[in-house]
Scaffold this motif. Structure first.
Motif, mmCIF file in Angstrom:
data_model
loop_
_atom_site.group_PDB
_atom_site.id
_atom_site.type_symbol
_atom_site.label_atom_id
_atom_site.label_comp_id
_atom_site.label_asym_id
_atom_site.label_seq_id
_atom_site.Cartn_x
_atom_site.Cartn_y
_atom_site.Cartn_z
ATOM 1 N N ALA A 70 0.827 -1.205 0.000
ATOM 2 C CA ALA A 70 0.000 0.000 0.000
ATOM 3 C C ALA A 70 0.867 1.263 0.000
ATOM 4 C CB ALA A 70 -0.918 -0.003 1.225
ATOM 5 N N THR A 71 1.949 1.247 0.763
ATOM 6 C CA THR A 71 2.843 2.402 0.827
ATOM 7 C C THR A 71 3.503 2.657 -0.524
ATOM 8 O OG1 THR A 71 3.290 1.907 3.154
ATOM 9 C CG2 THR A 71 4.810 3.396 2.041
ATOM 10 N N ILE A 72 3.962 1.596 -1.187
ATOM 11 C CA ILE A 72 4.584 1.731 -2.507
ATOM 12 C C ILE A 72 3.559 2.231 -3.526
ATOM 13 C CG2 ILE A 72 5.656 0.463 -4.405
ATOM 14 C CD1 ILE A 72 6.888 -1.381 -2.318
ATOM 15 N N ALA A 73 2.344 1.694 -3.476
ATOM 16 C CA ALA A 73 1.307 2.107 -4.416
ATOM 17 C C ALA A 73 0.992 3.586 -4.269
ATOM 18 C CB ALA A 73 0.046 1.266 -4.199
ATOM 19 N N GLN A 74 0.902 4.060 -3.025
ATOM 20 C CA GLN A 74 0.629 5.474 -2.800
ATOM 21 C C GLN A 74 1.760 6.350 -3.338
ATOM 22 O OE1 GLN A 74 0.785 7.073 1.230
ATOM 23 N NE2 GLN A 74 -1.165 8.104 0.877
ATOM 24 N N ALA A 75 3.009 5.936 -3.103
ATOM 25 C CA ALA A 75 4.149 6.712 -3.598
ATOM 26 C C ALA A 75 4.176 6.733 -5.129
ATOM 27 C CB ALA A 75 5.448 6.120 -3.053
ATOM 28 N N VAL A 77 1.610 6.493 -7.186
ATOM 29 C CA VAL A 77 0.539 7.359 -7.673
ATOM 30 C C VAL A 77 0.917 8.829 -7.513
ATOM 31 C CG1 VAL A 77 -1.842 8.111 -7.253
ATOM 32 C CG2 VAL A 77 -1.295 5.677 -7.318
ATOM 33 N N GLN A 78 1.456 9.185 -6.361
ATOM 34 C CA GLN A 78 1.823 10.583 -6.114
ATOM 35 C C GLN A 78 2.908 11.058 -7.080
ATOM 36 O OE1 GLN A 78 2.858 10.524 -1.957
ATOM 37 N NE2 GLN A 78 0.738 10.839 -1.276
ATOM 38 N N GLN A 79 3.976 10.255 -7.226
ATOM 39 C CA GLN A 79 5.073 10.667 -8.093
ATOM 40 C C GLN A 79 4.674 10.634 -9.564
ATOM 41 O OE1 GLN A 79 7.835 12.013 -6.866
ATOM 42 N NE2 GLN A 79 6.930 11.664 -4.835
ATOM 43 N N LEU A 93 5.872 6.168 -18.604
ATOM 44 C CA LEU A 93 5.957 5.970 -17.152
ATOM 45 C C LEU A 93 5.606 4.531 -16.789
ATOM 46 C CD1 LEU A 93 4.371 9.170 -15.553
ATOM 47 C CD2 LEU A 93 6.738 8.389 -15.336
ATOM 48 N N CYS A 94 4.548 4.029 -17.387
ATOM 49 C CA CYS A 94 4.124 2.649 -17.106
ATOM 50 C C CYS A 94 5.210 1.656 -17.502
ATOM 51 C CB CYS A 94 2.830 2.355 -17.859
ATOM 52 S SG CYS A 94 2.157 0.721 -17.548
ATOM 53 N N LYS A 95 5.843 1.885 -18.655
ATOM 54 C CA LYS A 95 6.909 0.995 -19.094
ATOM 55 C C LYS A 95 8.090 1.036 -18.135
ATOM 56 C CE LYS A 95 9.682 -0.182 -23.164
ATOM 57 N NZ LYS A 95 10.002 0.186 -24.579
ATOM 58 N N GLY A 96 8.424 2.235 -17.657
ATOM 59 C CA GLY A 96 9.523 2.354 -16.698
ATOM 60 C C GLY A 96 9.223 1.665 -15.378
ATOM 61 N N ILE A 97 7.978 1.784 -14.927
ATOM 62 C CA ILE A 97 7.582 1.111 -13.681
ATOM 63 C C ILE A 97 7.683 -0.403 -13.835
ATOM 64 C CG2 ILE A 97 5.622 0.644 -12.163
ATOM 65 C CD1 ILE A 97 4.745 3.556 -12.625
ATOM 66 N N GLU A 98 7.230 -0.921 -14.968
ATOM 67 C CA GLU A 98 7.296 -2.367 -15.205
ATOM 68 C C GLU A 98 8.741 -2.864 -15.219
ATOM 69 O OE1 GLU A 98 5.179 -2.809 -18.820
ATOM 70 O OE2 GLU A 98 3.188 -2.775 -17.874
ATOM 71 N N ALA A 403 17.462 -0.309 -3.372
ATOM 72 C CA ALA A 403 17.037 0.909 -4.074
ATOM 73 C C ALA A 403 18.085 1.401 -5.068
ATOM 74 C CB ALA A 403 16.724 2.001 -3.057
ATOM 75 N N GLN A 404 19.372 1.178 -4.763
ATOM 76 C CA GLN A 404 20.429 1.673 -5.647
ATOM 77 C C GLN A 404 20.357 1.034 -7.033
ATOM 78 O OE1 GLN A 404 22.497 4.156 -4.959
ATOM 79 N NE2 GLN A 404 21.492 4.394 -2.964
ATOM 80 N N THR A 405 19.869 -0.186 -7.102
ATOM 81 C CA THR A 405 19.800 -0.856 -8.406
ATOM 82 C C THR A 405 18.728 -0.263 -9.300
ATOM 83 O OG1 THR A 405 18.202 -2.511 -7.643
ATOM 84 C CG2 THR A 405 20.543 -3.005 -7.329
ATOM 85 N N LEU A 406 17.797 0.516 -8.713
ATOM 86 C CA LEU A 406 16.708 1.098 -9.489
ATOM 87 C C LEU A 406 17.022 2.515 -9.964
ATOM 88 C CD1 LEU A 406 13.701 -0.050 -7.277
ATOM 89 C CD2 LEU A 406 14.655 -1.189 -9.280
ATOM 90 N N LEU A 407 18.141 3.079 -9.524
ATOM 91 C CA LEU A 407 18.488 4.443 -9.899
ATOM 92 C C LEU A 407 19.166 4.491 -11.264
ATOM 93 C CD1 LEU A 407 19.787 5.734 -6.449
ATOM 94 C CD2 LEU A 407 17.523 6.014 -7.464
#
Length: 407
Positions: A70-75, A77-79, A93-98, A403-407
């Protein structure tokens, strides 16, 4: 749901819809979301119900991690809202999230802790259980069960008349299907029928003709079988009379039980029984029973039946069919999204692997008992998934680490 994030118990009070019942104190994000029926804004309610369903699926599938989800989903949506307002394309954006999800999933799997065996395994499972469940009695029982049965065992949670938590290990395999008649009970006081060193006959249809039933029993007798377990779709009155007469005469000991399920589910159950007993499935009615061949007959060391269930112990297993069946069920569990089907597949896997335990959960009140039973189902699922696939630190700690691997 945010207050429940992390290993420390922080409860949220939910008022009951009926004022005569006390409020619920919940520390599970998915159950809290499940209690939310609707929010005031109709537009926002659509998205809220989607998140509510996603959190419950996370709860049913993994048993834990709903608050982090839930916390990740909220973040996200906000970002994402800020990025789209600044001119970013939603599809990109959707492709990057996937892509980020795929990378994060791979890193989490690589860093998962996988309990192996022995004392260290039990310590890891106990540590995980402490972070998920705050009921010490329930926690200790389920850690013991998963440590013994492993990820493939079948855990069946039922109500207990007493307040405590009890467990009963069932040897062999068991199905919720009754005997076809009470006339074969060997223990009238306990209303149970038992048979040992028995031949096994699997019939998809109904034993309907007395002549054909008699011919089939003669064939079994000529093959040297004196104890017979017959698993059939149904039993006519005249066929029942023949079986009872064979029992009363002392020529043969017979235990007729109803084949589990109906249609497709019955076919699957008979396939599992064939793999466990070495018998071949006979299709049709009593005529197929009358013309059975020696290779159609399986065997079990012991079998029992009651008015609700039957079980087998020590069957003459078909190694190839058993190995293929276990592999097939595991693939289906990985590929299936429907939660009810996953639960049924896990029961099948437990039968094929020979591990089954009944957990009886009690409580001081019916509300407490219901809550403890739900907690037992959730914890058993979590521990078994951890035993099979491993687990990572909760509360977002594992995601922060990668998190560093996602930057």
């Amino acid at each position: 749901v945010k207050p429940t994030l992390g290993p420390l118990p922080r409860f949220v009070g939910i008022e009951s819809m009926t004022r005569d019942r006390p409020p619920e104190l919940l520390d599970d994000a998915a159950t809290i979301a499940r209690r939310i029926i609707q929010i005031a804004d109709p537009t926002a309610d659509v998205g809220a119900m989607m998140i509510r369903h996603a959190l419950w699926r996370m709860h049913e599938t993994c048993g834990d991690g709903s608050a982090t989800m839930a916390t990740i989903a909220q973040a996200l949506v906000q970002q994402a809202t800020k990025a789209i307002a600044a001119g970013a394309h939603p599809a990109l954006l959707c492709k990057g999230i996937e892509r980020g999800v795929a990378q994060a999933s791979a890193d989490l799997r690589a860093g998962a802790v996988r309990p192996m065996s022995g004392r260290r395994s039990r310590e890891l499972l106990a540590a995980l259980a402490r972070s998920v469940c705050h009921d010490a009695e329930l926690r200790d029982v389920l850690v013991e069960i998963v440590d013994i049965l492993g990820a493939d065992g079948a855990i069946h949670v039922v109500n207990n008349d007493a307040r405590r938590v009890d467990r009963e290990y069932i040897e062999g395999a068991m199905w919720d299907s009754p005997w076809l008649t009470t006339g074969f009970a060997t223990d009238a006081a306990q209303s149970i029928a038992r048979i040992s060193d028995a031949a096994v006959i699997l019939l998809d249809g109904k034993l309907d003709s007395a002549v054909n039933v008699l011919e089939g029993l003669k064939r079994l007798y000529d093959l040297g079988h004196r104890n017979v377990l017959i698993i059939a779709g149904d039993l006519s009155d005249e066929a029942k009379t023949v079986l009872v007469q064979a029992k009363l005469s002392g020529v043969m000991r017979i235990l007729p039980v109803k084949a589990p399920g109906f249609d497709a589910k019955r076919a699957v159950a008979l396939q599992d029984l064939a793999a466990l007993t070495g018998a071949r499935i006979l299709f049709g009615d009593a005529a197929a029973f009358a013309s059975l061949a020696p290779e159609d007959v399986g065997s079990v060391r012991r079998a029992w039946a009651t008015a609700r269930q039957f079980g087998i112990i020590g069957g003459k297993r078909d190694p190839v069919a058993l190995r293929n069946g276990i592999a097939s069920v595991r693939r289906k569990i990985d590929d299936t999204l429907k939660l009810d089907e996953i639960a049924e597949l896990r029961l099948r896997l437990g039968r094929l692997c020979g591990g089954l335990v009944i957990v009886r959960v009690g409580g001081a009140t019916s509300k407490i008992q219901e809550s403890r039973r739900d907690e037992a189902v959730r914890l058993s699922r979590t521990l078994q998934m951890a035993a099979g696939r491993g687990y990572v630190a909760g509360g977002g700690a594992a995601l922060f680490k990668i998190a560093q691997t996602l930057l």
